[in-house]
Enzyme design. Structure first.
Site, PDB file in Angstrom:
ATOM      1  N   ASP A 349      24.932 -37.620   5.589  1.00 25.22           N
ATOM      2  CA  ASP A 349      23.868 -37.325   6.534  1.00 25.22           C
ATOM      3  C   ASP A 349      22.701 -38.293   6.330  1.00 25.22           C
ATOM      4  OD1 ASP A 349      22.476 -35.444   8.437  1.00 25.22           O
ATOM      5  OD2 ASP A 349      21.167 -35.217   6.697  1.00 25.22           O
ATOM      6  N   GLU A 386      26.198 -41.802   8.465  1.00 29.90           N
ATOM      7  CA  GLU A 386      25.349 -41.661   9.638  1.00 29.90           C
ATOM      8  C   GLU A 386      24.271 -42.724   9.445  1.00 29.90           C
ATOM      9  OE1 GLU A 386      23.082 -38.156  12.136  1.00 29.90           O
ATOM     10  OE2 GLU A 386      22.822 -38.194   9.963  1.00 29.90           O
TER      11      GLU A 386
END
Length: 694
Positions: A349, A386
């Site tokens: 993330d 990401e």
């Protein structure tokens, strides 16, 4: 559990809590602590510990590591720390002995329906001086406890699957939401075991990897609304306790392993969406749970005024990931999930945060990212970034080295815009279906670095992408200001659910177009769970706080939209049957030929162009022909001549009624290639060249 265990100096390594011959060794890092206490509890809800062990800073400390060996510790023992030191926010130090702290290496946390931190602060939460005043109210009643786990698990020879990227189809889902609805048809809804029960469904669909939204322990009730997604970890090693079907202390570690083992038996890899960029402690007004009370200035990036935190994540704090101590901590967590929990890969993330130095500046060769990529234990696991963050970084196509794959945000946006009918999208769309060479060749990466997706947890579902022009997040309580306003979506005549047959027909066709695009594109396809049967969030594109039927999988949609499920399963099988679509190399000019509707080359510079196609050499004797029409009108498409002694056979036409939208292998009808093919508005088609039967 004994209440009067003996204790000894112990060992500084390994960090964490590990079994010894007669008990357990406790070790953790704190450079600036002056006093440390280990507290043992008989029950998770106890306020008063059954035993307190104060560590001697001479005999129980080696360098910056505090350690103690305690006899009589058994599996299931509850424990926590208290750590004292300077309370000096201006210097970045926030030690508070009244705060019960979680072990940053804890393998399990006791289950708690509500971590009531606010009641433990003991001061006015609206005070502007809140971060300057140390609250000395004991918070033991509000805090969960760490659980010592040491029971062996029989993996029965389980080994990593190591699927090649070219054979990978990822399914993003949420452990709880996937099976919590009564119509999920499972005995253990909303749990790791519930997911196990749904594995036959995943296998039937053709999935090769499940990407699970965060399972690192988090507090569902940390904000005014329930935290459903879980992107706020409290510790990095512990699987979420409430996702276990059992209440026994430490049961979550067993059930998680059972889930991974069952997935592997079905040939499905387990990928974790993992959060190392921030924690649930938030900003200077947040609770002290673990890292802040252990050594705030080491674990977090602080602002120029050290009372405050750098916020490159949009959550209040930023982990100081490239400090050597924190870097080692993150690596230890990754190794644990791989070696002890048999995880096959990770999606990081806001991974760009992990490439920032202590001042927030992006580094050219970030030590942590390089360490992860080159770590010998992690060498075979899948690494997905990401490749952006909340501080402005957008590194899609250039994130670290080739070992790192990336969520391709350009694929998402360009594919959405093409099928919406935006002008000037022909060339960009063509690049996306070819693996995005325009993005990845600059950094020496191949198409396997591109994780292709049209939808993901963060945004509209596929059904909502073609049903809503605007976000509808009113129930989130932020006056519909949260969530992205740039969705490149369309409703095709009505906002939201409609009974209009014409509108529904267009929506269904567009859903199939997106699925075709995803599954014929080079790169690695990722399907948002539930898109295969038109799961809806009723227009909510930021459902992080909706632990209810907005987010949950309503399995009645599988019967209601069985046509879309059949199409999705068929397209996954089609991709598998034609490996040319997933080769881990970019197309050469000899392998692909571009064509326009008139039969010649496409006019890439026509801003109003909406249709084109390509012929792909499937192998020596066969070819694939792909046609796309994003326009609002049908178009007569002149087909190129098929290879010698072959006919063009229609495999897919998204405008066709089911089952003539996708034909089974061997049942594809021949088409007359001497006449233009009527490619209907907003549709795509796939043809095969196959030799005629003798």
């Amino acid at each position: 559990m004994t209440k009067t265990p003996g204790f000894h100096a112990g060992s500084p390594l390994p960090l964490g809590t590990f079994p010894t011959e007669n008990g357990a060794n406790f070790a953790f890092f704190s450079r600036h602590a002056t006093r440390v206490r280990v507290e043992l509890f008989d029950h998770a809800g106890d306020v008063t510990p059954s035993r307190q062990i104060d560590l001697n800073p001479v005999s129980n400390r080696t360098g910056d590591v505090w350690h103690v060996r305690i006899d009589g510790i058994r599996h299931g023992q509850f424990y926590a720390y208290r750590v004292d030191g300077p309370w000096s926010p201006a210097e970045g130090r926030r030690f508070n002995f009244s705060r019960l702290l979680l072990d940053p290496y804890a393998r399990a946390i006791s289950r708690s329906d509500k971590w009531d931190f606010e009641s433990a602060f003991g001061y006015d939460p609206s005070s502007s001086e809140r971060d300057l005043v140390r609250a000395d109210t004991d918070d033991a009643a509000a805090m969960p406890k760490c659980v010592f786990t040491c029971e062996p698990f029989d993996w029965n020879g389980d080994q990593p699957l190591k699927h090649a990227w070219g054979k990978t189809v990822i399914y993003e889902t949420h452990v709880r939401g996937f099976s919590v609805m009564p119509n999920a048809g499972v005995q253990h809804p909303g749990t790791y075991r519930g997911l196990i029960e749904k594995i036959p469904y995943l296998k039937d669909l053709g999935i090769t990897a499940v990407e699970l939204m965060p399972v690192q322990e988090f507090n569902e009730n940390e904000k005014p609304l329930r935290n459903y997604w879980g992107y706020d970890p409290v510790v990095f090693f512990a699987p979420k306790a409430s996702y276990s079907s059992q209440l026994a202390a430490g049961a979550q570690t067993v059930e998680f392993r059972e889930m991974v083992q069952a997935l592997h038996r079905a040939g499905i890899e387990a990928i974790l969406d993992i959060v190392f960029n921030h924690t649930a402690e938030g900003d200077e007004l947040g609770p002290t749970l673990c890292f802040r009370g252990m050594d705030n200035e080491i674990y977090y990036m602080l602002a120029g005024d050290k009372r405050y935190y750098r916020d490159d994540t949009g959550t209040g704090n930023t982990v100081n990931a490239n400090h050597p101590v924190v870097r080692d901590h993150i690596l230890a967590a990754l190794r644990y999930w791989v070696t002890e929990m048999h995880v096959d890969g990770f999606r990081f993330d806001l991974a760009s945060v992990l490439g920032r130095d202590e001042n927030g500046k992006l580094m050219a060769n970030a030590p942590l990212l390089e360490r992860i990529a080159e770590d010998p234990i992690l060498r075979d696991v899948k690494l997905i970034a990401e490749a952006w963050d909340a501080a402005g970084a957008y590194e899609v196509g250039s994130f670290s080295e080739r070992r790192w794959a990336e969520w391709n945000g350009h694929f998402r946006d360009d594919v959405r815009r093409f099928w919406r009918g935006d002008d000037g999208m022909l060339g960009l769309f063509a690049s996306r279906i070819c693996g995005s060479a325009d993005i990845y060749t600059r950094s020496g990466k191949g198409p396997e670095s591109s994780i292709n997706f049209v939808t993901c947890h963060d945004g509209f579902t596929l059904n909502d992408l073609v049903s809503y022009r605007y976000r509808h997040n009113e129930v989130n309580g932020e006056n519909n200001r949260d969530g992205s306003a740039d969705n490149f979506s369309e409703n095709y005549g009505a906002e939201g659910e409609t009974a209009d047959a014409a509108t529904e027909a267009v929506r269904k066709r567009q859903i199939k177009n997106f699925l075709v695009t995803l599954l014929v594109s080079r790169g690695v396809p990722m399907l948002l769970g539930g898109d295969e049967f038109r799961r809806t969030q009723r227009g909510n594109n930021n459902a992080w706080c909706q632990d209810n039927d907005i987010s949950w999988f309503d399995w009645s949609y599988l019967d209601r939209h069985g046509e879309v499920f059949r199409f999705t399963r068929g397209m996954i099988a089609f991709r598998r049957a034609h490996p040319v679509l997933s080769t881990e190399q970019f197309y050469t000019d000899a392998e692909i030929q571009w064509i326009g509707p008139s039969g010649g080359s496409p006019d890439w510079f026509d801003p109003k162009g909406k249709a084109f196609g390509c012929v792909i050499a499937d192998n020596v004797s066969s070819k694939l022909l792909l046609l796309f029409n994003a326009g609002a009108e049908s178009i007569g498409f002149r087909l190129p001549g098929p290879p010698d002694s072959t006919n063009w056979l229609l495999a897919v036409d998204t405008s066709g009624p089911s089952p003539r939208d996708l034909f089974a292998d061997g049942e594809e009808p021949a088409v007359d290639s001497s006449r233009p093919y009527n490619l209907k508005a907003r549709s795509s088609a796939i043809f095969l060249a196959r030799k005629e039967a003798a």
